[in-house]
Structure formats: C-alpha cells, structure tokens
Design an enzyme around this catalytic site. Structure first.
Site, PDB file in Angstrom:
ATOM      1  N   CYS A   1       0.824  -1.203   0.000  1.00  0.00           N
ATOM      2  CA  CYS A   1       0.000   0.000   0.000  1.00  0.00           C
ATOM      3  C   CYS A   1       0.868   1.266   0.000  1.00  0.00           C
ATOM      4  O   CYS A   1       1.435   1.606  -1.029  1.00  0.00           O
ATOM      5  CB  CYS A   1      -0.973  -0.077   1.168  1.00  0.00           C
ATOM      6  SG  CYS A   1      -2.532   0.721   0.797  1.00  0.00           S
TER       7      CYS A   1
ATOM      8  N   GLU B   1      -1.084  -8.266   5.284  1.00  0.00           N
ATOM      9  CA  GLU B   1      -0.812  -8.506   6.718  1.00  0.00           C
ATOM     10  C   GLU B   1      -2.109  -8.511   7.534  1.00  0.00           C
ATOM     11  O   GLU B   1      -2.086  -8.839   8.712  1.00  0.00           O
ATOM     12  CB  GLU B   1       0.164  -7.445   7.255  1.00  0.00           C
ATOM     13  CG  GLU B   1      -0.392  -6.060   7.532  1.00  0.00           C
ATOM     14  CD  GLU B   1      -0.670  -5.221   6.275  1.00  0.00           C
ATOM     15  OE1 GLU B   1      -0.538  -5.736   5.146  1.00  0.00           O
ATOM     16  OE2 GLU B   1      -1.042  -4.048   6.428  1.00  0.00           O
TER      17      GLU B   1
ATOM     18  N   HIS C   1      -3.543  -5.059   1.586  1.00  0.00           N
ATOM     19  CA  HIS C   1      -2.859  -5.302   2.868  1.00  0.00           C
ATOM     20  C   HIS C   1      -2.805  -6.795   3.200  1.00  0.00           C
ATOM     21  O   HIS C   1      -3.668  -7.299   3.918  1.00  0.00           O
ATOM     22  CB  HIS C   1      -3.603  -4.573   3.991  1.00  0.00           C
ATOM     23  CG  HIS C   1      -3.390  -3.101   3.990  1.00  0.00           C
ATOM     24  ND1 HIS C   1      -2.422  -2.490   4.733  1.00  0.00           N
ATOM     25  CD2 HIS C   1      -4.017  -2.119   3.302  1.00  0.00           C
ATOM     26  CE1 HIS C   1      -2.447  -1.192   4.532  1.00  0.00           C
ATOM     27  NE2 HIS C   1      -3.410  -0.933   3.663  1.00  0.00           N
TER      28      HIS C   1
HETATM   29  N1  GLN Z   1      -3.222   6.583   0.963  1.00  0.00           N
HETATM   30  C1  GLN Z   1      -2.093   6.264   1.773  1.00  0.00           C
HETATM   31  C2  GLN Z   1      -0.867   7.041   1.329  1.00  0.00           C
HETATM   32  O1  GLN Z   1      -0.893   7.828   0.489  1.00  0.00           O
HETATM   33  C3  GLN Z   1      -1.809   4.777   1.723  1.00  0.00           C
HETATM   34  C4  GLN Z   1      -2.873   4.012   2.459  1.00  0.00           C
HETATM   35  C5  GLN Z   1      -2.421   2.720   3.052  1.00  0.00           C
HETATM   36  O2  GLN Z   1      -1.243   2.414   3.133  1.00  0.00           O
HETATM   37  N2  GLN Z   1      -3.382   1.973   3.525  1.00  0.00           N
HETATM   38  O3  GLN Z   1       0.175   6.807   1.850  1.00  0.00           O
END
Ligand code: GLN
Length: 235
Positions: free
Chosen positions: A90, A216, A214
């Site tokens: 992410c 995890e 995610h």
């Molecule tokens: N939108 C977040 C960012 O820009 C990332 C979101 C996440 O890691 N769940 O870092």
C-alpha cells in the site's frame, strides 16, 4: 551483531508493522524455517546493512517521505533496494514506484525502483475501502488457506473467502492504484477484475515486490511465504 540467520526487517516507524512482524513469524513456521529466519523491527538506518530483506508497510506514505527527509534512510534505501528483497504494501508500493500521481502538494520523496506508475488514494478515501477476490497470476502463490481477517476487521464469512487456489481475498484501505506497468521486467502477480477489465494490484520486478492491498491483515500467509523465499535466496 553478526548472526548466521537470515534477517528480515519490517520498517517500524508508522503503520501496520506489528501485523507484518507477526505474519512473517507465521510464514517462517509454515515454511519450517523458523530456526533460519529472524524478523526484526527496523528504526535506524544502521540496521539495514545486516538485512536480507525489508517490508515497507502500509499506513501513510507522506509520513514516511517526511521521515526519510530527516535522516539517511531515504538515500540509503535507494541503493540498498537494488540488492535486497523488498515488499512494499500500500503506502510501501507508493514509495517504491518510479512514477507517482497524486503526490502530496510540493512533491514527496520516493525510494523508487519499481517501473510502475501509481496513483495515490486512487481507489478512494477511507470510506471507500473495500475487500475483493483477486486473481493470482503467479502459480507460486496458488494454494488454499483458511482466510480469516485479524486485527480490527471482523472475521470473514465463508462466502467472503477466496475459494479457489488461484484466488486471494484482498483488503484495500485508501489504496493506491497501479495505473501502468512501464517495463516488461515487471511481472503482474495479482489482478482485480471488474467490468471485464483486469487491473494489476500486485507486482514484482526482480527483488522488489509490492501490493496495493494489505496482506498482513488476513491470516493467509501466502504473500509473506513468497517474500521469505525471496529473502532466503538473497542471503
Ligand atoms: N493513501 C495512503 C498514502 O498515500 C496509503 C494508504 C495505506 O497504506 N493503507 O500513503
């Protein structure tokens, strides 16, 4: 401290790092390599030298960019990631991308290395977070595992679980979208299929791997097992 073990780090400055530490521990048990692998939380640039691999967790990429600007981490990681295994989830994917849309105003420091163009928050805001069945393109990830979410997520019902070996139940929280894969070396590991279109949501380029979702936050250790195998090959 010198050790014969394969050291696998999780960047522990923000976000879901504890969940990654736990998942790597479970994956090591599953692969029967607990005695060979040691998982460590990483907070200091000096820890990088001994690691075979590093997880850059989700959370907030702008926080990590700011942090990297204040110490040697950012610069060190740029060369370090060329030779070690890295899993970015992410926000971690955002930091590993060579091209980024929707950056924080004024830009943000990236590590780069992955030839993809990524868009921050492109799957929507927190309220638009979702779970979805993904198609796994790489047979190395195929298998059946019991899929129950952990942490703050309610357990999944059977109908929410990925039922087939080539499927995976992905959790997307304010996730980035991979807009394009920009080099043939980038392998798509998983796609999200909707309206007849398959969007890449997990990619690998040599020693770098990243997911929009995610891994995890489930009990399905397939991504962490895959990553541990990469780390063991690098050591
Ligand atoms: N939108 C977040 C960012 O820009 C990332 C979101 C996440 O890691 N769940 O870092």
């Amino acid at each position: 401290m010198a050790t014969d073990k394969v050291l696998v780090g999780v960047l522990a400055i923000q976000g879901a790092f504890i969940e990654h530490v736990k998942m790597l521990g479970r994956a090591a048990k599953q692969l029967d390599c607990e005695s060979r692998v040691q998982v460590v939380e990483v907070r200091e640039p000096s820890q990088l030298a001994e690691l075979a691999g590093l997880v850059i967790p989700g959370g907030e990429s702008t926080t990590m960019s700011l942090f990297f600007g204040k110490n040697l981490f950012g610069e060190l990681l740029k060369s370090w990631t060329e030779k070690r295994a890295v899993l970015g989830t992410c926000a971690g994917l955002i930091l590993l991308s060579n091209q980024l849309e929707g950056q924080k105003e004024g830009g943000q420091a990236l590590i780069g290395g992955l030839d993809v163009t990524t868009s921050r928050n492109s799957f929507g805001r927190q309220v638009d977070s979702f779970e979805a069945t993904l198609k796994l393109a790489d047979p190395a990830l195929h298998s059946n595992q019991s899929l129950t979410t952990i942490g703050s997520h309610a357990p999944l019902t059977t109908s929410q679980c990925a039922a087939k070996p080539d499927e995976y139940h992905g959790i997307f929280l304010r996730s980035p979208r991979i807009l394009s894969v920009d080099k043939p070396e980038v392998k798509v590991l998983a796609t999200l299929e909707s309206e007849g279109k398959a969007t890449p949501v997990a990619v690998r380029q040599n020693n770098l791997m990243a997911t929009c979702f995610h891994p995890e936050l489930t009990t399905d250790t397939r991504w962490h097992c895959y990553f541990l195998k990469m780390c063991m090959k690098m050591s």
